[in-house]
Motif scaffolding. Sequence first.
Motif, PDB file in Angstrom:
ATOM      1  N   ALA A  92     -14.728  75.280  64.471  1.00  0.00           N
ATOM      2  CA  ALA A  92     -14.595  76.837  64.129  1.00  0.00           C
ATOM      3  C   ALA A  92     -13.927  77.351  65.306  1.00  0.00           C
ATOM      4  O   ALA A  92     -13.443  78.197  64.942  1.00  0.00           O
ATOM      5  CB  ALA A  92     -16.004  77.354  63.674  1.00  0.00           C
ATOM      6  N   ILE A  93     -14.771  77.988  66.616  1.00  0.00           N
ATOM      7  CA  ILE A  93     -13.333  79.162  66.873  1.00  0.00           C
ATOM      8  C   ILE A  93     -14.494  78.281  68.974  1.00  0.00           C
ATOM      9  O   ILE A  93     -14.916  77.095  68.725  1.00  0.00           O
ATOM     10  CB  ILE A  93     -15.420  80.221  67.422  1.00  0.00           C
ATOM     11  N   VAL A  94     -13.403  78.719  69.651  1.00  0.00           N
ATOM     12  CA  VAL A  94     -13.427  77.960  71.070  1.00  0.00           C
ATOM     13  C   VAL A  94     -13.758  79.153  71.878  1.00  0.00           C
ATOM     14  O   VAL A  94     -13.060  80.109  71.789  1.00  0.00           O
ATOM     15  CB  VAL A  94     -12.314  77.073  71.611  1.00  0.00           C
ATOM     16  N   ALA A  95     -15.392  79.323  72.927  1.00  0.00           N
ATOM     17  CA  ALA A  95     -15.750  80.433  73.647  1.00  0.00           C
ATOM     18  C   ALA A  95     -16.222  79.313  74.468  1.00  0.00           C
ATOM     19  O   ALA A  95     -16.657  78.592  74.594  1.00  0.00           O
ATOM     20  CB  ALA A  95     -15.789  81.247  72.793  1.00  0.00           C
ATOM     21  N   VAL A 138     -11.854  98.547  73.536  1.00  0.00           N
ATOM     22  CA  VAL A 138     -12.549  97.992  71.960  1.00  0.00           C
ATOM     23  C   VAL A 138     -12.070  97.065  71.925  1.00  0.00           C
ATOM     24  O   VAL A 138     -13.040  95.893  71.944  1.00  0.00           O
ATOM     25  CB  VAL A 138     -11.728  98.788  70.609  1.00  0.00           C
ATOM     26  N   PHE A 139     -10.994  97.070  72.114  1.00  0.00           N
ATOM     27  CA  PHE A 139     -10.077  95.235  71.257  1.00  0.00           C
ATOM     28  C   PHE A 139     -11.824  93.592  72.106  1.00  0.00           C
ATOM     29  O   PHE A 139     -12.145  92.774  72.115  1.00  0.00           O
ATOM     30  CB  PHE A 139      -9.081  94.701  72.242  1.00  0.00           C
ATOM     31  N   TYR A 140     -11.250  94.080  73.902  1.00  0.00           N
ATOM     32  CA  TYR A 140     -12.465  93.629  75.179  1.00  0.00           C
ATOM     33  C   TYR A 140     -13.634  93.610  74.672  1.00  0.00           C
ATOM     34  O   TYR A 140     -14.466  92.207  74.021  1.00  0.00           O
ATOM     35  CB  TYR A 140     -12.069  93.962  76.314  1.00  0.00           C
ATOM     36  N   ASN A 141     -14.366  95.193  74.093  1.00  0.00           N
ATOM     37  CA  ASN A 141     -15.802  94.558  73.598  1.00  0.00           C
ATOM     38  C   ASN A 141     -16.002  94.143  72.958  1.00  0.00           C
ATOM     39  O   ASN A 141     -16.897  93.138  72.749  1.00  0.00           O
ATOM     40  CB  ASN A 141     -16.260  96.475  73.157  1.00  0.00           C
ATOM     41  N   VAL A 192     -16.523  90.483  73.568  1.00  0.00           N
ATOM     42  CA  VAL A 192     -17.549  90.299  74.350  1.00  0.00           C
ATOM     43  C   VAL A 192     -18.674  90.381  73.404  1.00  0.00           C
ATOM     44  O   VAL A 192     -19.825  89.299  74.039  1.00  0.00           O
ATOM     45  CB  VAL A 192     -17.624  91.619  75.476  1.00  0.00           C
ATOM     46  N   ASP A 193     -18.810  91.079  72.170  1.00  0.00           N
ATOM     47  CA  ASP A 193     -19.691  91.472  71.302  1.00  0.00           C
ATOM     48  C   ASP A 193     -19.910  89.814  70.362  1.00  0.00           C
ATOM     49  O   ASP A 193     -20.607  89.203  70.524  1.00  0.00           O
ATOM     50  CB  ASP A 193     -19.638  92.258  70.564  1.00  0.00           C
ATOM     51  N   PHE A 194     -18.557  89.128  70.577  1.00  0.00           N
ATOM     52  CA  PHE A 194     -18.576  88.266  69.730  1.00  0.00           C
ATOM     53  C   PHE A 194     -20.044  87.208  70.024  1.00  0.00           C
ATOM     54  O   PHE A 194     -20.094  86.366  69.437  1.00  0.00           O
ATOM     55  CB  PHE A 194     -17.048  87.898  68.933  1.00  0.00           C
ATOM     56  N   PHE A 195     -19.094  87.103  71.084  1.00  0.00           N
ATOM     57  CA  PHE A 195     -19.529  85.639  71.681  1.00  0.00           C
ATOM     58  C   PHE A 195     -20.977  86.123  72.256  1.00  0.00           C
ATOM     59  O   PHE A 195     -21.979  85.217  72.592  1.00  0.00           O
ATOM     60  CB  PHE A 195     -18.960  85.578  72.865  1.00  0.00           C
ATOM     61  N   ASP A 214     -27.067  79.693  64.214  1.00  0.00           N
ATOM     62  CA  ASP A 214     -26.629  78.387  63.847  1.00  0.00           C
ATOM     63  C   ASP A 214     -24.564  78.793  64.783  1.00  0.00           C
ATOM     64  O   ASP A 214     -24.218  78.301  65.258  1.00  0.00           O
ATOM     65  CB  ASP A 214     -25.944  78.903  62.564  1.00  0.00           C
ATOM     66  N   ALA A 215     -24.401  80.454  64.671  1.00  0.00           N
ATOM     67  CA  ALA A 215     -23.582  80.675  65.669  1.00  0.00           C
ATOM     68  C   ALA A 215     -23.415  80.775  67.433  1.00  0.00           C
ATOM     69  O   ALA A 215     -22.953  80.473  67.494  1.00  0.00           O
ATOM     70  CB  ALA A 215     -23.466  82.436  65.323  1.00  0.00           C
ATOM     71  N   GLN A 216     -25.274  80.677  67.496  1.00  0.00           N
ATOM     72  CA  GLN A 216     -24.725  79.950  68.788  1.00  0.00           C
ATOM     73  C   GLN A 216     -24.993  78.423  69.256  1.00  0.00           C
ATOM     74  O   GLN A 216     -23.938  78.105  70.136  1.00  0.00           O
ATOM     75  CB  GLN A 216     -26.061  80.518  69.243  1.00  0.00           C
ATOM     76  N   ALA A 217     -24.648  77.842  68.032  1.00  0.00           N
ATOM     77  CA  ALA A 217     -24.811  75.699  67.818  1.00  0.00           C
ATOM     78  C   ALA A 217     -23.062  75.931  68.251  1.00  0.00           C
ATOM     79  O   ALA A 217     -23.145  75.768  68.571  1.00  0.00           O
ATOM     80  CB  ALA A 217     -25.333  75.692  67.416  1.00  0.00           C
ATOM     81  N   ARG A 218     -22.758  76.615  67.135  1.00  0.00           N
ATOM     82  CA  ARG A 218     -21.483  77.018  67.503  1.00  0.00           C
ATOM     83  C   ARG A 218     -20.667  76.931  69.118  1.00  0.00           C
ATOM     84  O   ARG A 218     -19.522  76.181  69.170  1.00  0.00           O
ATOM     85  CB  ARG A 218     -20.836  77.417  66.270  1.00  0.00           C
TER      86      ARG A 218
END
Length: 368
Positions: A261-264, A302-305, A308-311, A318-322
């Motif tokens: 789904a995402i990479v981070a 704002v973009f940076y924050n 940060v908040d997304f991760f 489920d989001a943490q597992a991804r």
Amino acid sequence: MAIESSSDHDDAAAVVRAKRRIAALEQEVEVLRASNKRVKPQIDSNVHKGRAIRRLVSLFDGLEDLIAENDRREELLDSLDLPDQLVSTQDEDRTIRSFNELLRCLPWLKKKLSSDVDELDYILRDLRKGADSARGDDTANLKHVIVAWLTELFHPLDPPLHTNIKDDRGFIHHITGKLLCPVEYTWSLNLTKEKIRDRDPDFLVTAYSWPAMLYLDYTFDSGNIEKGLFRSALLLKAFKHIFTSPSSAKEVDGDGDGADAIVASQRRRSSESDMTTRSHLRFSLSNVNSWQSIDGDFDYYVFYNNIVDFFEVAPGIDAQARIKELLKWWNRKVFGKTRAIPLTPAQLGRFSVSRMTSQRAVHEGGSP
């Protein structure tokens, strides 16, 4: 004929030894003088350490702001009966997380915060100097090298981009415009290009949209916006150029298969570095020539924050597992498949060496 006494012989030998010692010392002095001419003065250690702050702690926050937030919280906690009574905003929570990351990067700073104020001012000045110089170096380096990457990924570039100026980038050029375009808009349509360039109210480019440069193949699925996010080859190249080595950016082998789904990365591993990379990457694609937090309607802070908040503010398990799963993908892409992977005791127990040890203990009448 005079007969040399043993005393005279010992004195002569002592003189010879002394001369040899003097000659050796003179040679050492000459070597030191020659080496001092070649060695450049060492960079102040605190300035050097400060270079990590803009890359690993926070791209924008000032050190004084991080310390002030920690002091504010400490004072509030002293006045409360229970820590759970502390109420804070999302911005304050983000700031204190950055402060805690600062202490993880520079653990010795915690003791300095309780020391002499004047000494702390000197330390913070040097750290700030190193932090800002690192950000300047990163943006300047990407400004040049990104043209080669774009030529490689989107060959041929027509018209070609200049490496020393940025006036022909941004939404002026069809490739950089495509990468900067919010995924809500279809860049391939001429109407979209015209509206974005004219700053039409219905086609504003803001920090509240993900730009196409972050996505696998630079496209997205509106039904699953996370799919392919933060998996572009361009992002990987920028990260490796800054955090591993410029030559390692050539080793990026593609964007992956799109299954994740995402990479981070989580903070304390690579996420803060990755967030910094995304901001620098967007800046290098734009036609803005000097670093600033506002680019038209786009606010880098704002973009940076938002990233940060997304991760760091995952909505659930489920989001943490991804994020955890995609961290493995990210580490493999950046550091390769040959890196050492730490093994847990449970994993070690499944291997034949540990199992044999247990079997031998049983055969000898002992416990496994």
